[in-house]
Design an enzyme around this catalytic site. Structure first.
Site, PDB file in Angstrom:
ATOM      1  N   GLU A 141       0.855  -1.004  -0.009  1.00 42.58           N
ATOM      2  CA  GLU A 141       0.326   0.288   0.090  1.00 42.58           C
ATOM      3  C   GLU A 141       0.590   1.514   0.219  1.00 42.58           C
ATOM      4  O   GLU A 141       1.833   0.757   0.220  1.00 42.58           O
ATOM      5  CB  GLU A 141      -0.732  -0.021   1.032  1.00 42.58           C
ATOM      6  CG  GLU A 141      -2.077  -1.002   0.731  1.00 42.58           C
ATOM      7  CD  GLU A 141      -2.748  -0.777   2.204  1.00 42.58           C
ATOM      8  OE1 GLU A 141      -3.960  -1.944   1.568  1.00 42.58           O
ATOM      9  OE2 GLU A 141      -2.650  -0.316   3.555  1.00 42.58           O
ATOM     10  N   HIS A 261      -9.126   9.298   3.346  1.00 45.46           N
ATOM     11  CA  HIS A 261      -9.010   8.347   2.371  1.00 45.46           C
ATOM     12  C   HIS A 261      -8.382   9.247   0.418  1.00 45.46           C
ATOM     13  O   HIS A 261     -10.034   9.451   0.386  1.00 45.46           O
ATOM     14  CB  HIS A 261      -9.638   7.664   2.195  1.00 45.46           C
ATOM     15  CG  HIS A 261      -8.897   5.881   1.688  1.00 45.46           C
ATOM     16  ND1 HIS A 261      -8.944   6.187   0.522  1.00 45.46           N
ATOM     17  CD2 HIS A 261      -8.353   4.614   2.659  1.00 45.46           C
ATOM     18  CE1 HIS A 261      -8.257   4.530   0.321  1.00 45.46           C
ATOM     19  NE2 HIS A 261      -8.313   3.966   1.510  1.00 45.46           N
ATOM     20  N   ARG A 307      -0.836   9.157   1.689  1.00 41.00           N
ATOM     21  CA  ARG A 307      -2.213   9.478   1.247  1.00 41.00           C
ATOM     22  C   ARG A 307      -2.523  10.944   1.129  1.00 41.00           C
ATOM     23  O   ARG A 307      -4.028  11.643   0.402  1.00 41.00           O
ATOM     24  CB  ARG A 307      -3.554   8.290   2.334  1.00 41.00           C
ATOM     25  CG  ARG A 307      -2.983   7.229   2.585  1.00 41.00           C
ATOM     26  CD  ARG A 307      -4.275   6.865   3.731  1.00 41.00           C
ATOM     27  NE  ARG A 307      -4.649   5.721   3.139  1.00 41.00           N
ATOM     28  CZ  ARG A 307      -5.270   4.648   4.237  1.00 41.00           C
ATOM     29  NH1 ARG A 307      -5.471   4.683   5.434  1.00 41.00           N
ATOM     30  NH2 ARG A 307      -5.511   2.972   3.509  1.00 41.00           N
ATOM     31  N   HIS A 368     -11.357   9.349   6.736  1.00 42.47           N
ATOM     32  CA  HIS A 368     -10.919   8.460   6.858  1.00 42.47           C
ATOM     33  C   HIS A 368     -10.796   7.567   8.932  1.00 42.47           C
ATOM     34  O   HIS A 368     -10.944   6.914   9.596  1.00 42.47           O
ATOM     35  CB  HIS A 368     -10.009   7.816   5.905  1.00 42.47           C
ATOM     36  CG  HIS A 368     -10.171   6.784   6.306  1.00 42.47           C
ATOM     37  ND1 HIS A 368     -11.031   5.458   6.366  1.00 42.47           N
ATOM     38  CD2 HIS A 368      -8.732   5.746   5.559  1.00 42.47           C
ATOM     39  CE1 HIS A 368     -10.378   4.097   6.389  1.00 42.47           C
ATOM     40  NE2 HIS A 368      -9.395   4.294   6.437  1.00 42.47           N
ATOM     41  N   ARG A 403      -0.987   9.184   8.548  1.00 45.31           N
ATOM     42  CA  ARG A 403      -0.938   7.542   9.027  1.00 45.31           C
ATOM     43  C   ARG A 403      -0.449   7.381   8.021  1.00 45.31           C
ATOM     44  O   ARG A 403      -1.012   7.860   6.732  1.00 45.31           O
ATOM     45  CB  ARG A 403      -2.676   7.538   9.554  1.00 45.31           C
ATOM     46  CG  ARG A 403      -2.378   5.623   9.350  1.00 45.31           C
ATOM     47  CD  ARG A 403      -3.924   5.620  10.126  1.00 45.31           C
ATOM     48  NE  ARG A 403      -5.030   5.357   9.092  1.00 45.31           N
ATOM     49  CZ  ARG A 403      -5.074   4.509   8.686  1.00 45.31           C
ATOM     50  NH1 ARG A 403      -4.556   3.061   8.414  1.00 45.31           N
ATOM     51  NH2 ARG A 403      -6.117   4.586   7.535  1.00 45.31           N
TER      52      ARG A 403
END
Length: 634
Positions: A141, A261, A307, A368, A403
């Protein structure tokens, strides 16, 4: 400790129940159940769930859990990737401690029966009888330098929660109570050395208030995603745990860092996420009008940049194209691979008329994850003795300003297990000091066996003086009727404003405008139904209307704290981007809001403006703020 608990033995059949349990856990998500299952079986544990057990963010997590499991990977590399994504605001010691426990945490989940996706075996290979981390298939990811995401198809959270819920329901020492909403934490406010002794709870099934007494409390109530219009979190995630802890005496940190997100499904008001793992396997973000990839020009990591970078790039594309979405294209990947590895996403989209094996998926950023929260250490200890916190409600410093994908599930398990290891020590030390049942007396001594978390390089968020507080309820005049519909309208408008002005990009003018609108709503609330009767004095007679207004007042207060934190961070870092302050500050600082009790103490010597509540006064520069025209004046 007391005998095993059931709903009946708890005394919940009494009209105004006062319940005692050894450990009270507020929240039945991954953090809460990990703690409950790891605690000694000699302890009686009560777990509260605000709604049905599956209504929690953990259940909806798709991608997986990040840990250094591959032989080519290392904990040091995982830490390095996390620190880079966190943009200078990760707490180094806590980050190292949590990520170093990754392999053990995933192995523990395997032992609980979580059906992680395994590496494909050769036809003549022996079947796996006991799942080990070396057997797990790993995906990649954004922000990760290698494959390190253990997953269960594309519904990791659901599979984890189903396995842990079965374990917890079968445990004789654990009682799970759905539809029980914690309202406030019990502390001895008359004593400066506070100790958490339980919570006041609303039983939605029977429409009544209960009082739970416990030797220790674990706060695992989730985040605050529902402050925003487009959010992946379920309706129960309104940040109430953050506010309960703050009211009880805890510091809050980095509330402004709300992670968006990048790829929420942009179909109607869907809250469904399109997992980052799709991009990890080669998915491409494209402009709907030209079909061109746009991330290649933004970051050398392209679609796998952290992100915050991807979300801002998508938001800019949407602003330019006016369509409300961009495309995520995976149609170039093998159809069988997509169906096998992403069955939930494939079926969900197919039911909506989108075949992702042949056509692009419309996506847009969605609120998110809350990177900030209640200040804790890696063992979950807060500023209040006897109160632990884990999961999205807590701020360990692991996530910093942004994060790293799939670190959150790992944090839930690791910190939950750390709490389970520390909590018996606290209870034993407490018993050695004074009888556990003597709450008032033990409160004098609890802080002697409790070490509050420490922070360095902090920036104190300034708030006005505080003569009164809006956590209060009373009856209104008969002519002043407040309906659920009207309160619901305010919540809806608040979400629109938070998404528009406290979203991916911010500036001073927008933040001032939303603060002024919240001011109007709070003034309306104060005129209608609120006075100085504290929720903690209620005797079980709370009504549904009173609960609705209590929840609304708390949401408006939390929004004010979040906005003030964003307003006073004069830089752009990670998930916090200010158009009027686009550069990094020279020194990364953690923004900290002092506990409510400290603000009240400071106010004792301050001048008070009669009739005006403290959070009704937004701290803004002497700029004339304008009321937002897009929402109703109340």
């Amino acid at each position: 400790m007391s005998a095993a608990l059931t709903a009946e033995s708890l005394g919940l059949d009494s009209p105004a129940a006062m319940v005692q349990t050894d450990v009270l856990i507020i929240g039945a998500g991954l953090a809460g159940l990990s703690t409950a299952l790891a605690l000694p079986k000699s302890l009686n544990i009560t777990v509260l769930s605000k709604a049905a057990l599956e209504v929690c963010s953990s259940h909806y997590a798709q991608g997986g859990i990040a840990a250094s499991l591959d032989k080519e990977d290392s904990v040091a590399d995982h830490i390095a990737d996390t620190l880079i994504a966190g943009a200078g605001l990760c707490e180094a010691n806590n980050t190292s401690r949590i990520l170093s426990a990754g392999q053990q945490a995933v192995q523990w989940l395997c032992e609980q029966g979580v059906p992680f996706t395994q590496i494909p075996q050769e036809d003549n290979a022996k079947p796996v009888t006991k799942l080990q981390t070396a057997d797990l298939h790993l995906t990649k990811e954004g922000g990760h330098g290698c494959r390190r995401i253990a997953h269960a198809d594309d519904a990791t959270g659901r599979h984890i929660m189903e396995a842990l819920t079965i374990k917890a329901q079968n445990a004789v020492n654990i009682t799970i109570l759905p539809y029980h909403e914690a309202l406030s934490l019990l502390t001895n406010s008359a004593n400066p050395n506070k100790q958490c002794q339980g919570a006041q709870v609303f039983d939605h099934n029977n429409q009544r208030q209960l009082t739970f007494y416990s030797c220790a409390v674990v706060l695992a109530s989730g985040g605050m995603g529902q402050l925003f219009k487009r959010a992946s979190a379920p309706d129960v995630c309104v940040g109430d745990g953050v506010m309960m802890a703050w009211q009880a005496g805890c510091r809050l940190a980095n509330l402004e860092f709300i992670q968006f997100h990048p790829t929420g499904l942009a179909v109607a008001d869907s809250s469904f996420l399109i997992s980052e793992a799709l991009r990890g396997e080669g998915g491409r973000l494209t402009c709907p009008q030209t079909g061109a990839r746009f991330m290649l020009e933004i970051d050398e990591r392209a679609e796998l940049a952290p992100r915050d970078i991807v979300a801002r790039a998508i938001a800019e594309q949407i602003s330019n194209n006016g369509l409300g979405y961009v495309h995520l294209d995976v149609s170039h990947l093998p159809e069988q691979f997509l169906r096998e590895h992403f069955p939930q996403i494939y079926q969900t989209l197919f039911n909506l008329g989108i075949d992702m094996t042949r056509e692009p998926i419309p996506v847009a950023p969605t609120a998110h994850y809350s990177c900030g929260g209640v200040v804790t250490c890696a063992n979950g200890l807060t500023d209040v003795a006897g109160l632990y916190a884990a999961g999205e409600v807590a701020y360990t410093g692991l996530h910093g300003a942004n994060r790293l994908a799939s670190n959150s599930l790992l944090e839930c398990v690791v910190v939950g297990r750390n709490i389970a290891a520390d909590l018996p020590r606290y209870l034993k030390a407490l018993e050695n000091l004074t009888p556990v049942a003597s709450y008032d007396h033990s409160n004098l001594l609890a802080t002697a066996i409790w070490t509050a978390p420490t922070l360095k390089d902090i920036q104190a968020i300034k708030l006005p003086s505080s003569p009164t507080i809006l956590f209060n309820l009373s009856h209104c005049d008969d002519t002043d009727i407040v309906t659920h519909d009207y309160a619901g309208k305010i919540v809806t408008e608040l979400k629109i404003l938070m998404t528009s002005y406290m979203g991916i990009t911010r500036n001073a003018e927008s933040l001032e405008q939303i603060l002024i609108q919240i001011l109007q709503w709070q003034q309306w609330l104060e005129k209608t139904r609120l006075n100085q009767s504290s929720m903690s004095t209620l005797d079980g007679t709370i009504t549904a209307d009173e609960l609705t207004l209590f929840q609304l007042a708390r949401q408006l207060q939390l929004a004010t704290l979040v906005i003030q934190s964003a307003y006073q961070r004069y830089e752009s870092r990670g998930g916090h981007y200010r158009k009027d302050y686009p550069h990094l500050a020279s020194t990364p600082r953690t923004s900290v809001i002092a506990p409510l009790s400290k603000l009240r103490e400071a106010d004792k010597t301050a001048d008070k403006e009669s009739g005006v509540d403290w959070l009704l006064q937004p701290i803004i520069d002497d700029t004339e703020a304008r009321v937002v025209n897009t929402v109703a004046n109340v």
